[in-house]
Design an enzyme around this catalytic site. Structure first.
Site, short mmCIF file in Angstrom:
data_model
loop_
_atom_site.label_atom_id
_atom_site.label_comp_id
_atom_site.label_asym_id
_atom_site.label_seq_id
_atom_site.Cartn_x
_atom_site.Cartn_y
_atom_site.Cartn_z
N LYS A 260 -32.69 -63.47 39.87
CA LYS A 260 -33.84 -63.57 38.96
C LYS A 260 -34.30 -62.17 38.54
O LYS A 260 -34.13 -61.20 39.28
CB LYS A 260 -34.99 -64.34 39.61
CG LYS A 260 -35.53 -63.73 40.89
CD LYS A 260 -36.62 -64.56 41.51
CE LYS A 260 -37.20 -63.92 42.75
NZ LYS A 260 -37.86 -62.62 42.53
N LYS B 28 -39.05 -62.68 47.39
CA LYS B 28 -38.54 -61.41 46.87
C LYS B 28 -39.51 -60.83 45.84
O LYS B 28 -40.31 -61.55 45.26
CB LYS B 28 -37.16 -61.60 46.23
CG LYS B 28 -36.12 -62.24 47.15
CD LYS B 28 -35.84 -61.39 48.38
CE LYS B 28 -34.92 -62.13 49.35
NZ LYS B 28 -35.35 -62.06 50.72
N ASP B 29 -39.37 -59.53 45.61
CA ASP B 29 -40.23 -58.84 44.65
C ASP B 29 -40.17 -59.50 43.28
O ASP B 29 -39.10 -59.94 42.84
CB ASP B 29 -39.81 -57.37 44.53
CG ASP B 29 -39.94 -56.64 45.86
OD1 ASP B 29 -39.02 -56.77 46.68
OD2 ASP B 29 -40.96 -55.96 46.06
N ALA B 30 -41.31 -59.53 42.60
CA ALA B 30 -41.36 -60.14 41.27
C ALA B 30 -40.89 -59.16 40.20
O ALA B 30 -40.02 -59.50 39.38
CB ALA B 30 -42.78 -60.62 40.97
N GLN C 101 -47.29 -55.66 48.08
CA GLN C 101 -47.13 -56.95 47.41
C GLN C 101 -47.56 -58.12 48.28
O GLN C 101 -47.77 -59.23 47.78
CB GLN C 101 -45.69 -57.14 46.92
CG GLN C 101 -44.62 -57.16 48.00
CD GLN C 101 -44.04 -55.79 48.30
OE1 GLN C 101 -44.76 -54.80 48.39
NE2 GLN C 101 -42.73 -55.72 48.45
#
Length: 457
Positions: free
Chosen positions: A71, A100-102, A188
Site C-alpha cells: 500500500k 504499518k506507517d500510513a 505515530q
C-alpha cells in the site's frame, strides 16, 4: 539536548545520545519511507518482489488465504476495510500481524478468510496491490510478526557531506555503545498531526466516556485540514451532533460513524464509541498505556539509570533464539542475581524490561518501582483503573516491554546531493527492528528534529 514540545506531550522527554543531529525531513515522498514486514518463519513481504516466495503457506485446509498487501499512503485499518468491502467479506475475516506507517510505501502479510486466490483479482483500489501466496494454517496476528525492515531517505539536509558523515558517525557510536535506542512508543502511536489518541485513552481508563468521545470528535489540531478543524471547533462549541454530521468531511469516516449514532442517541456515548471497529477502540487505552511507558522510561534515563544494564529491583526478560524478547519469561533482579543477570544482558540473552500499566501488572521494585509509582501519581491513575468498567473488552492486564530497542543490519547507503531540493543533501539508510519498536525513535536520535511535524514524523 532540547526535546521538542510535541514529543514531551507524548511522554518522550529525553534523547539517549548527546551528539548533534543531522536535521532534514523524512517522507518528502512516500517512496522515502519504505517498510517490509518479516514474519517469525522468515517470510518477508517485499514491495518489489522479484518472485513470490513464502514459507508455511501450503496448509491443506484452504481457509485463510495468505497475501502480501502493498500500500501507498494508506492507513492499515482503512486499507483492510477497503479490501474487505471489494471482496464482500467482513473485516473480522481479515488478519494482520501489525499496523504499518500510513505516509509510506509498505508491504505486509494479511490473511483473508473464505476466499480463493482468484478472488483477489477483484480488488482494484488505487495505491493498493494484493499478491496471493497460498493458504496459511491460521488467521494472521501479531504473534507471527518478527519485525520490519526499513529503507529511509532523509532529505533537505543543510549540512555539508563532511559534517553529515561526522555527525552520523558520532550518533552511531553512541547508539552502538548503548546497544540500541530507548524503546519508546513512536510518534505515530499517538497521532502526530493530531496527538489525541492517548488523551482519549486516558479518559476511557478514568471512566469519563463522554469526555473520551468528545475529545475524539471535537478536539481540533492546528496542523489538520482547515475544514476538519472548523467542523471540530463548531461541535466543541455547540454539541450539536446532527449539525456536525452535515459539517464533518466524508474523509473523517470514523468520526462520522460515531456522529450518526449520537445524532439519534445524543446521550449514549458508550454505544457511540462502540460503533468504531474493536481494533481501533483498543488503540486508545493502549496509547495511554504507551504514554505512561514513555514517561517512565524517560524518567529512568533522566535519573541516570542505565537501560542496557539492570539494577536491583528491575525486571529483566529473556531473548528468544529468533531475537524477540519474551515478556513471559522474566525475573526480578536481586542482589544475589544482579551479576549473573547483567552478564546475560551483555551476552545478548536478556533485556531490561519496564512494565506496561495494567490491572494485573505489578510495579518494579527498588528505584525503578518508585519512578513508576511517581508517574502514575502524576497521572492520578491507579493500575486497577485499567480494568475499564463499562468497556471490559478494552481493559488492559499489563505486561513487560523491553526498555531498549535493538537495531539490526543498520547501513548507510548514500550521503549525496538531494535531487529534489537544490543545494541540500540527503542520506539513505536501512535497518531492521523487532516488532513493537519504531523507526522514528531511531530517526529522532539521528536527526534531532526541532519540529517533528515539519520533519515528517
Amino acid at each position: 539536548m532540547r526535546v521538542p514540545r510535541l514529543e514531551k506531550k507524548l511522554g518522550i522527554e529525553v534523547y539517549a545520545t548527546r551528539s548533534l543531529g543531522i536535521g532534514g525531513v523524512i517522507r518528502f515522498f512516500p517512496e522515502d519511507f519504505m517498510v517490509e514486514e518479516i514474519l517469525v518463519n522468515g517470510s518477508k513481504a517485499e514491495i518489489f518482489p522479484t518472485e513470490i516466495q513464502v514459507r508455511d503457506a501450503s496448509s491443506p485446509i484452504k481457509r485463510h488465504l495468505l497475501c502480501v498487501l502493498v500500500k501507498r499512503n494508506w492507513e492499515t485499518l482503512q486499507a483492510v476495510r477497503a479490501i474487505a468491502r471489494q471482496l464482500g467479506v467482513s473485516v473480522r475475516h481479515v488478519g494482520i500481524a501489525g499496523l504499518k506507517d500510513a505516509t509510506a510505501i509498505t508491504a505486509q502479510h494479511i490473511t483473508i478468510e473464505g476466499i480463493t486466490m482468484e478472488d483477489t483479482r477483484k480488488v482494484h483500489i488505487n495505491d493498493i496491490k494484493i499478491h496471493p501466496l497460498g493458504y496459511f494454517h491460521a488467521k494472521l496476528s501479531p504473534y507471527y510478526l518478527l519485525g520490519n525492515s526499513f529503507k529511509i531517505t532523509i532529505r533537505r539536509i543543510s549540512r555539508s557531506r563532511t559534517d553529515l558523515q561526522e555527525r552520523i558517525s558520532s550518533v552511531l557510536r553512541e547508539i552502538q555503545a548503548l546497544g540500541g535506542v530507548p524503546n519508546f512508543f513512536g510518534h505515530q502511536r499517538f497521532g502526530t498531526m493530531r496527538p489525541i489518541t492517548h488523551l482519549v485513552g486516558k479518559a476511557l481508563v478514568k471512566g469519563k466516556f463522554q469526555k473520551a468521545v468528545m475529545l475524539f470528535l471535537a478536539k481540533p489540531s492546528p496542523t489538520e485540514h482547515p475544514e476538519s478543524r472548523k467542523a471540530r471547533e463548531e461541535l466543541w462549541k455547540t454539541q450539536d451532533f446532527k449539525k456536525a454530521l452535515e459539517m464533518f468531511p466524508k474523509s473523517l469516516h470514523y468520526e462520522r460513524l460515531i456522529l450518526r449514532h449520537l445524532a439519534k442517541n445524543p446521550s449514549d456515548f458508550v454505544g457511540a464509541f462502540r460503533r468504531l471497529p474493536l481494533k481501533l477502540q483498543r488503540l486508545f487505552p493502549q496509547a495511554y498505556q504507551a504514554y505512561i511507558f514513555n514517561k517512565i522510561l524517560s524518567r529512568r534515563i533522566m535519573k541516570g539509570l542505565p537501560i542496557n544494564k539492570a539494577e536491583v529491583g528491575d525486571y529483566v526478560i529473556e531473548i528468544e533464539p529468533s531475537g524477540l524478547p519474551n515478556a513471559l519469561r522474566y525475573k526480578v533482579v536481586s542482589r544475589d542475581t544482579i551479576s549473573e543477570v547483567n552478564k546475560a544482558i551483555e551476552n545478548g540473552k536478556m533485556l531490561l524490561a519496564i512494565p506496561l500499566a495494567g490491572f494485573k501488572q505489578k510495579f518494579s521494585q527498588g528505584i525503578q518501582g518508585e519512578i513508576e509509582k511517581n508517574v502514575l501519581e502524576e497521572e492520578k491513575v491507579s493500575l486497577e483503573k485499567f480494568k475499564i468498567k463499562g468497556f471490559p473488552e478494552l481493559s488492559l492486564k499489563g505486561e513487560l516491554r523491553a526498555a531498549l530497542a535493538r537495531i539490526k543490519e543498520f547501513f548507510i547507503h548514500e550521503v549525496t546531493s538531494d535531487e529534489a531540493n537544490p543545494r541540500k543533501n540527503k542520506v539513505v539508510t536501512s535497518f531492521m527492528l523487532y516488532r513493537g519498536s519504531y523507526a522514528t525513535i531511531l530517526l529522532r536520535e539521528l536527526m534531532k528534529p526541532r519540529n517533528p511535524i515539519k520533519a515528517g514524523f
